[in-house]
Scaffold this active site. Structure first.
Site, PDB file in Angstrom:
ATOM      1  CB  VAL A  11      -0.773  -0.028   1.156  1.00 33.50           C
ATOM      2  CG1 VAL A  11      -1.529   1.393   1.457  1.00 33.50           C
ATOM      3  CG2 VAL A  11      -1.798  -1.126   1.228  1.00 33.50           C
ATOM      4  CB  THR A 121      -7.337  -2.628   6.661  1.00 37.43           C
ATOM      5  OG1 THR A 121      -7.040  -2.169   5.215  1.00 37.43           O
ATOM      6  CG2 THR A 121      -8.579  -3.033   7.277  1.00 37.43           C
ATOM      7  CG  PHE A 150     -11.591   1.066  -0.904  1.00 35.98           C
ATOM      8  CD1 PHE A 150     -12.296   0.544  -0.101  1.00 35.98           C
ATOM      9  CD2 PHE A 150     -11.453   2.538  -0.640  1.00 35.98           C
ATOM     10  CE1 PHE A 150     -12.878   1.163   0.894  1.00 35.98           C
ATOM     11  CE2 PHE A 150     -12.232   3.255   0.279  1.00 35.98           C
ATOM     12  CZ  PHE A 150     -12.942   2.164   1.206  1.00 35.98           C
ATOM     13  CD  GLU A 153      -1.861  -8.259  -3.421  1.00 38.55           C
ATOM     14  OE1 GLU A 153      -1.187  -9.286  -4.117  1.00 38.55           O
ATOM     15  OE2 GLU A 153      -1.997  -8.303  -2.200  1.00 38.55           O
ATOM     16  CG  ASN A 209     -11.638  -5.560   1.862  1.00 33.23           C
ATOM     17  OD1 ASN A 209     -12.074  -5.018   0.628  1.00 33.23           O
ATOM     18  ND2 ASN A 209     -10.713  -5.452   2.168  1.00 33.23           N
ATOM     19  CG  PHE A 250     -16.280  -9.292  -6.577  1.00 30.37           C
ATOM     20  CD1 PHE A 250     -15.573  -8.280  -7.253  1.00 30.37           C
ATOM     21  CD2 PHE A 250     -15.298  -9.650  -5.386  1.00 30.37           C
ATOM     22  CE1 PHE A 250     -14.306  -7.987  -6.988  1.00 30.37           C
ATOM     23  CE2 PHE A 250     -14.086  -9.276  -5.271  1.00 30.37           C
ATOM     24  CZ  PHE A 250     -13.555  -8.318  -6.087  1.00 30.37           C
ATOM     25  N   GLY A 258      -8.781 -15.479  -1.396  1.00 29.33           N
ATOM     26  CA  GLY A 258      -7.425 -15.394  -0.542  1.00 29.33           C
ATOM     27  C   GLY A 258      -7.096 -14.216  -0.533  1.00 29.33           C
ATOM     28  CB  CYS A 261      -7.347  -7.461   1.531  1.00 29.84           C
ATOM     29  SG  CYS A 261      -6.064  -6.149   1.430  1.00 29.84           S
ATOM     30  CE  LYS A 322      -5.693  -9.488  -7.069  1.00 33.87           C
ATOM     31  NZ  LYS A 322      -6.481  -8.324  -7.011  1.00 33.87           N
TER      32      LYS A 322
END
Ligand code: UDX
Length: 433
Positions: A11, A121, A150, A153, A209, A250, A258, A261, A322
């Site tokens: 971040v 966070t 927000f 990755e 999240n 989503f 995974g 976050c 991902k």
């Protein structure tokens, strides 16, 4: 504006680089000397698309600098971002020791007005704690602001430069104005800067999240049920997602979420609720369902081999949690590999970016392939755990030639079921028969 970013993790690095890109002078502080040296030489320590170009450009323009000295950092910036780790404690809550230790140092060191920005966070009430810790020693005026990030990755640069919204939790008019000035170039498109109190801002991040993790988990349950009744989750998804109240994004089922976050934030909100005697029943279920989902293909692979995986060679495509990242934190591939290894299977794995990180955890327990096709050599079947683009249109005849059995277990629903079956494969995916 003069900006300091404390902590050059994912971040912090993206924040510092993107703020330099809009003309700010940014100094990034990190205690890791080796990392600071690497960055001074123009090398980005993480894999994130497009970050390297911006990074080099801003270092060359002298707008992006790195130091190990917090004093130097605090000398520089009027706005000081805290982008520090908040790892999961043993009990699932967020460990604030990094944030509070640095805050205490800041209190001792600042000599002129600063806005201290919580970018990590953090649980509700952290801004208050940070304020109190700084106030213990501060000899000048300061404000603490909560400004959750927000970023996704793989899309972090784009998300930072073109945010859908910016949330600022602040109870100081002066600090709010400075933050609005800083972010103005990023919301020229008209997207909002939403100003609220600090606690609401802190909770917004956890709520967003946790909601997304719940949305995915709900679809995973629908997918599991589809398999029982012979429905096709792709069709159900399309039918549901076109309702604008639900939305198309989503809703993709798979072998679970995974990353750094979702798992951490869902658990932290669950724990934070418990501390207030509030039981987030929905989050308890999300955590449980996701845990099972990560290994949902394991019993199917076992069944395929009639319960005997001993010595069976399995090829795995995709290890990162991902695509477009080398991050393997909480990656479903890890749970799958641990499960398969426990049953005695031999694994040959390939991932375009994540092999170095997986090697650190698994060492010589795995065979590492240099290419997706090399991973197939001598393998019985193929298992896909991450939807990297290069896996989307493979040479099926080559896969068939390499595998001992033409069978694909696909944890990310990459292919059209009929197409793969026509190619002569047995194809096991999620929520489709
Ligand atoms: C997430 C949030 O999106 C971001 O706003 C926040 O700042 C950090 O956490 P990130 O963890 O980078 O970002 O990844 P994201 O793209 O959101 O995916 C998270 C996980 O959900 C991945 O494991 C992904 O495979 C999974 N996922 C996502 C699904 O299983 N199905 C989907 O439809 C979408």
């Amino acid at each position: 504006m003069k900006i300091t970013v404390v902590g050059t993790g994912y971040v912090g690095l993206v924040t510092g680089t993107c703020l330099a890109e809009t003309g700010n002078e940014v100094v990034c502080v990190d205690i890791d000397k080796e990392k600071v040296n690497t960055m001074r030489n123009g090398n980005v320590p993480i894999y994130e698309p497009h970050l390297d170009v911006l990074f080099e450009r801003n270092i060359e323009a002298n707008r992006l600098k790195f130091t190990t000295s917090l004093d130097e950092g605090l000398e520089h910036g009027e706005i000081v971002f805290l982008a520090l780790p908040t790892p999961e404690d043993e009990d699932g809550s967020a460990d604030l020791s990094y944030v509070l230790n640095v805050s205490s140092e800041i209190g001792k060191k600042i000599k002129t007005y600063k806005v201290i920005v919580d970018k990590s966070t953090v649980p509700v009430g952290t801004a208050e704690k940070v304020k109190a810790v700084i106030a213990e020693n501060a000899s000048c005026d300061f404000d603490v602001v909560s400004n959750p990030e927000f970023l996704r990755e793989g899309f972090a640069v784009d998300d930072f430069l073109k945010p859908e919204r910016i949330v600022i939790g602040s109870s100081s008019e002066k600090a709010t104005q400075l933050m609005q000035k800083l972010y103005a170039p990023f919301v020229r498109s008209g997207n909002p800067i939403i100003v609220m109190d600090e606690k609401s801002a802190e909770l917004t991040k956890y709520a967003a999240n946790s909601f997304l993790a719940t949305k995915i988990t709900f679809m995973n349950e629908i997918a599991n049920y589809c398999e029982k009744v012979g429905a096709d989750v792709d069709k159900v998804r399309a039918g549901m997602g076109t309702d604008s109240r639900i939305g198309k994004r989503f809703l993709f089922p798979g072998i679970g979420y995974g990353g750094s976050c979702f798992p951490k934030d869902v658990k932290a909100l669950q724990k934070a609720g418990k501390n207030e005697n509030y039981d987030f029943k929905i989050l308890n279920s999300v955590i449980e369902v996701n845990k099972n989902q990560k290994t949902i293909l394991l019993p199917k692979i076992e069944d395929y081999f009639k319960g005997d995986l001993q010595g069976k060679q399995i090829a795995i495509w995709g290890l990162a949690f991902k695509p477009e990242t080398d991050d393997v934190r909480e990656a479903p591939a890890i749970d799958m590999m641990n499960g398969l290894l426990k049953k005695g299977a031999k694994l040959t794995v390939f991932d375009p970016e994540a092999i170095p990180n997986i090697k650190k955890q698994f060492g010589d327990k795995l065979n590492y392939a240099d290419s997706m096709y090399q991973a197939l050599e001598g393998a019985e079947v193929l298992l896909i755990c991450t939807e990297w683009s290069i896996f989307r249109t493979p040479d099926f005849s080559r896969i068939k030639k390499e595998l001992k059995n033409p069978t694909i277990f696909d944890g990310r629903n990459l292919y059209n079921v009929d197409d793969v079956k026509k190619e002569g494969f047995k194809y096991v995916s999620i929520g489709r028969n």
